[in-house]
Structure formats: C-alpha cells, structure tokens
Design an enzyme around this catalytic site. Structure first.
Site, PDB file in Angstrom:
ATOM      1  CG  ASP A  72      -0.252   0.027   2.528  1.00  0.00           C
ATOM      2  OD1 ASP A  72       0.789  -0.640   2.659  1.00  0.00           O
ATOM      3  OD2 ASP A  72      -0.740   0.712   3.454  1.00  0.00           O
ATOM      4  CD  GLU A  88       4.381   0.839   6.627  1.00  0.00           C
ATOM      5  OE1 GLU A  88       5.213   1.270   7.453  1.00  0.00           O
ATOM      6  OE2 GLU A  88       3.885   1.548   5.722  1.00  0.00           O
TER       7      GLU A  88
END
EC number: 3.5.1.114
Length: 553
Positions: free
Chosen positions: A175, A240
């Site tokens: 991400d 994350e």
C-alpha cells in the site's frame, strides 16, 4: 569443469591468475591471512588447474579463503553463502521483460490506504493479479508456499535444505499513502512516467521497489534451480501505511501459531545517503536497528458557549492555543547519546573532516555540544529528542459563536531512551493547566535495539551484501524516526533491521510521502541485485569468528 564439483582456492591465487590473463589491472590491497599449509595447498591448486581458461576464471569472484564452485552460467560464483554477479548479470536485468517494466505497472495501480478501515480493495485485487503474472515461477514453484493473509497481504515460505537453521524474513508493503497531482507533481502520481532515467510515482521508494525487487530476485533464483540452505519467509503487507493491523499483525499471528522463530527480519526503513549528511565524505548506508516509539495525545478544553459580542477573558480556543504554545516552546529534553544514534555517528566519524571527526570520535565528551548543533534542523533534531508535532486543531461552528469545545491532536515520536508513559507525563507537566484534558489516544514504546556487533548474524549479512555491491559505502547502524510493519514481529525475533538500498541524494528524503517521489532505473536494478545476493549470502550456518582469515562470507 564438471558442474557441481568443488575446489578450494584463495583470493591471492585468483588475483594472480586474473592478472596473468589480463582480466584485472592491479592487485587488490587486501592480503588475506594464510598459513604455510594453506600456501602449499594453493600451489597444488594452481598446478592442478593450470589448464583453466580465461573464460573459466571470468566466472569467478572470490573473497578470502573458502570453498567455491564454478557455475555453469557465466558471471557467477557459488560458494556456501553467496552468489556474486558480474556485469553480465546486471545487463541481463536491464534487458529482461521483467524488471522496470513490471515496476511501472505496479506504480500505476493506486493501492492507497486512507484509514484503517478504508483501503483500496479493488486496487489490491488488481495488484494481486499483477504479481501472479509478473512472477510465474514464484507462484507455480513446488518449492514456494504462497498464502493470502487478511484478504490482501501475502506470505511466502521458502524451505531450506537444512531445516535446523533458524529462518529469516524479508518484509515490504504493497500500500501507499494518498497523492494528488495538484500538490505540485511534475507528472501524475500514478502514471509511472519516466523522466531523465527516473520512474516517477507514488510507491517508487515507499515501498513497491522492495515488493517487486524481492520477488524478482526470487524469480531469477528459481529460474536457475536455486534451493536455499536456510529457510526464509517473505511478507508483503497491504495496510502498513495505516498501522498494519490487518496485514502484518495477521501474518505474525499465523507464524506464531506455527511456532516460527526468526533469526532476523529485514524491512524497509533507512537507505543509502549520498550528500544528505552535511560534512560526510562519501555516501553511507544506514541500517536501522531500532524505531522511535509513537504517541498520539488528544488535548481538549470545554467551557460555556457564548456570543462573540460578549467574549470571556479566555475562550476554549485561547486556553488550548496557550497549551499548544507551551508544548512547542518547551521541547522534550535532549537525549542524544543515550540511544542508537550514538553508534551511527561513531561508525561514521572517520568519514568526517576536522573538527567534526574529533568531536564524533569523542562523544563521551562532546554529546551535549553536538546535540545543540543537530537540534537546529528538523531532520537532525529527530535524533536528539522525542519530537512534538501538533497535527490537528478543531473548534468552532459559526463565525459569531464562541465555541464551548476545542481539541487538538499531538503526535510524538519517542526517543529510545524514553517510554510512552514518561512522555505522556511530560506533556501533562509542560501544559500544567487543569482546564486542559490530556488523553492518550494510542501509542507504543520505542522498539528494542537490535544487535549490530561482529557476531550479529543479520546485521553482518546485510552489511556484507551492501559492501559487495557498493564497496565505496560506509555502513553504519541507524535509528528509524518513522515506523514500519516490522514492529509487529518483535515477539518472534531477536533482531529487526530496516534497510533497502534506495539511493537518496539531497532533496530526495523530502520525496518520501511528498511530491515527485521517484526512483532511477539503475537504482531499481541495484535493488533486485541486492536481494538476489542477500538471499544467497544467508546460506551459511554461522558467522566466522571475528578477524578470522578463513570464513564462508
């Protein structure tokens, strides 16, 4: 020479043969320590292999005394721990259909995480498909076990030939943070356009370069029939940027349920800094050995509402603003020298000119002086203390109404020498106003400091790989001022390291979560080679004794 046969030789023998063949211009300065028995063995080796051709020797790169195997593929040498690549392999990466082109596709998929409950699920599904197309060997190999965790994260298990060796783990995350072209990007942030040898786009340095680099390295290894000696895992988190509560946390739960204990973990974090550290002679690779802790504190003030024509002496906004001002005017205490940042400067001291070299070589005396210098700039002030940042301030609903309520949020990054509770207590004592309510929203202590001495397996393997690829670099331990998924792994490993060989020049650190994030095509090739070599360098049972002349590395 028959495939799979092993021979013993030394660096001196190889140097002499390469000199005689005109493959190198001068002898290396380093002279391995060898005894008389080894010298005689070297002479026998030279006689036994006097029929070797220049082509045979061009396949070999040797470091000190070890057991070596000539590979059938030109440009590589396999010993018990390492596969070193020549320029031929570097060129292969440049021309392969995989590589920068798949990375372009990865950047073009906007896998944005907005909040813990709002991630780009459709983009994550699309990214899953890209990985399967880009790395068919990884996903079809009978050696590699692949699992989807938390719907969108990935766990790869690669078993080794010697299961008694403690495994290690490589981490990265899929991400990215949001990006808007209107913020000042030179190109659309998810276009992955190439400009002057750089690929621009969100995720190029945080952290899709590692996602693609790790898997591409494994793909190449599998194509060559590689089976590791030591087992390892690859974990790719999908959230994350919003604390990793569904990705990394669930991967760790799964590994815990299987009783997995890791030799070490390597995640993103620090990088190669070239010209970024003022006064440092040459580039340096900083390997993160810890992370600062973090706290989010809510400040709030409640009072009586009223009309703006009849204001009180102090409004809720004014009271809260005074509290915020006190926090900013009274920073947390200087703690430089009481955490891992001291090791960073001691390792780098010899690369500074005078008087900085003298100061950094004697931090027992000069820490207070150096801390006052470092605190002048925001980027180096983070090494000195727990930092305080007021990030949100909310109050008021109408221009002529005095609000009854005001709130602010403060984000603190906690120095390794402090704890979460100590920092919250300092916030309360600094504000020292009973009208201001101080609440801890969330937070955690600084991460444990991982070992980085000569017997620290993970640190030395990473350092060795860096030095093989970039001999000109100075390698030093460092502290991450941000946080990574790796913090969730602290219960299943003793050592966590944070590093990727992304190359940062002046101005590049500001691209991290900023505008015009980019990576050079050359640097991406280096990242692939780094992981390619790192995986092989882990294939030793243990590190050699310090200052040993003979070793597997």
């Amino acid at each position: 020479m028959a495939k799979g046969s092993w021979v013993k030789c030394t660096a001196r023998t190889v140097q002499n043969r390469l000199l005689g063949a005109g493959q190198i211009r001068a002898k290396l300065d380093k002279k391995p320590f060898i005894n008389e028995k080894q010298r005689r063995a070297n002479l026998r080796f030279a006689r036994d292999h006097k029929d070797w051709t220049v082509e045979d020797w061009s396949k070999v790169v040797i470091s000190d005394e070890s057991n070596f195997q000539l590979c059938p593929t030109p440009g590589c040498l396999m010993n018990e721990c390492t596969l070193l690549q020549s320029s031929r392999y570097r060129e292969q990466i440049k021309t392969t259909p995989k590589g920068p082109f798949d990375t372009v596709s990865a950047i073009q998929i906007p896998t944005v995480s907005f909040t813990e409950t709002n991630v780009s699920t459709s983009a994550l599904h699309e990214f899953d498909g890209l990985l399967r197309r880009a790395f068919p060997k990884v996903f079809s190999s009978s050696l590699v076990k692949h699992e989807v965790v938390g719907n969108y994260s990935h766990l790869f298990t690669v078993p080794g030939r010697e299961p008694d060796l403690e495994p290690y783990m490589l981490l990265a995350h899929i991400d990215v943070v949001p990006a808007d072209e209107a913020d000042g990007w030179d190109v659309p942030p998810f276009s992955a356009q190439e400009l002057n040898g750089f690929i621009y786009g969100r995720g190029t340095i945080d952290n899709k370069q590692s996602v693609m680099g790790i898997l591409q390295a494994l793909e190449y290894l599998l194509e060559r029939g590689y089976t590791p000696r030591r087992s390892f895992y690859i974990g790719l988190g999908h959230d994350e940027e919003v604390n990793g509560l569904h990705g990394a946390v669930n991967i760790v739960k799964l590994l815990k349920s299987r009783g997995v204990k890791l030799q070490y973990v390597l995640d993103e974090g620090l990088a190669v800094l070239d010209g970024v550290i003022s006064g440092l002679d040459g580039p340096a690779a900083l390997i993160g050995i810890s992370e600062k802790g973090q706290a989010t504190v809510k400040l709030s003030v409640s009072g009586a509402p009223g009309h703006s024509s009849m204001p009180p002496r102090e409004s809720s906004i004014g009271i809260l603003a005074s509290a915020v001002r006190r926090l900013e005017e009274n920073p947390m205490p200087r703690l430089f020298g009481y955490g891992p940042e001291r090791g960073t400067f001691e390792h780098l001291a010899h690369k500074f000119g005078l008087p900085l070299r003298f100061i950094m070589s004697n931090l027992w005396l000069f820490s207070p002086l150096l801390s006052r210098v470092l605190e002048r700039k925001p980027d180096t002030n983070a090494f000195v203390r727990t930092t305080t940042a007021v990030t949100m301030f909310n109050s008021g609903v109408k221009i002529n109404i005095i609000p009854a309520y005001a709130e602010a949020f403060v984000n603190l990054r906690i120095h390794s020498a402090q704890t979460l509770l100590e920092v919250v207590d300092l916030v309360k004592s600094t504000i020292s106003d009973e009208r201001v309510k101080v609440e801890l929203v969330n937070g955690f202590d600084p991460l444990p400091i991982s070992s980085y001495d000569e017997q620290a397996f993970g640190f030395q393997i990473i350092k060795k790989t860096v030095k093989i690829m970039f001999p000109q670099l100075t390698v030093a331990p460092g502290i991450c001022v941000g946080n990574t998924d790796s913090r969730h792994y602290k219960d299943i490993t003793r050592d966590i390291y944070r590093f990727a060989p992304s190359w940062f020049k002046p101005g590049d650190p500001q691209r991290f979560h900023g505008v015009n994030e980019r990576i050079s095509i050359k640097n991406y090739e280096e990242i692939v080679l780094f992981y390619f070599q790192l995986i092989q360098n882990n294939d030793i049972r243990k590190l050699p004794p310090p200052h040993s002349g003979q070793h597997e590395l």
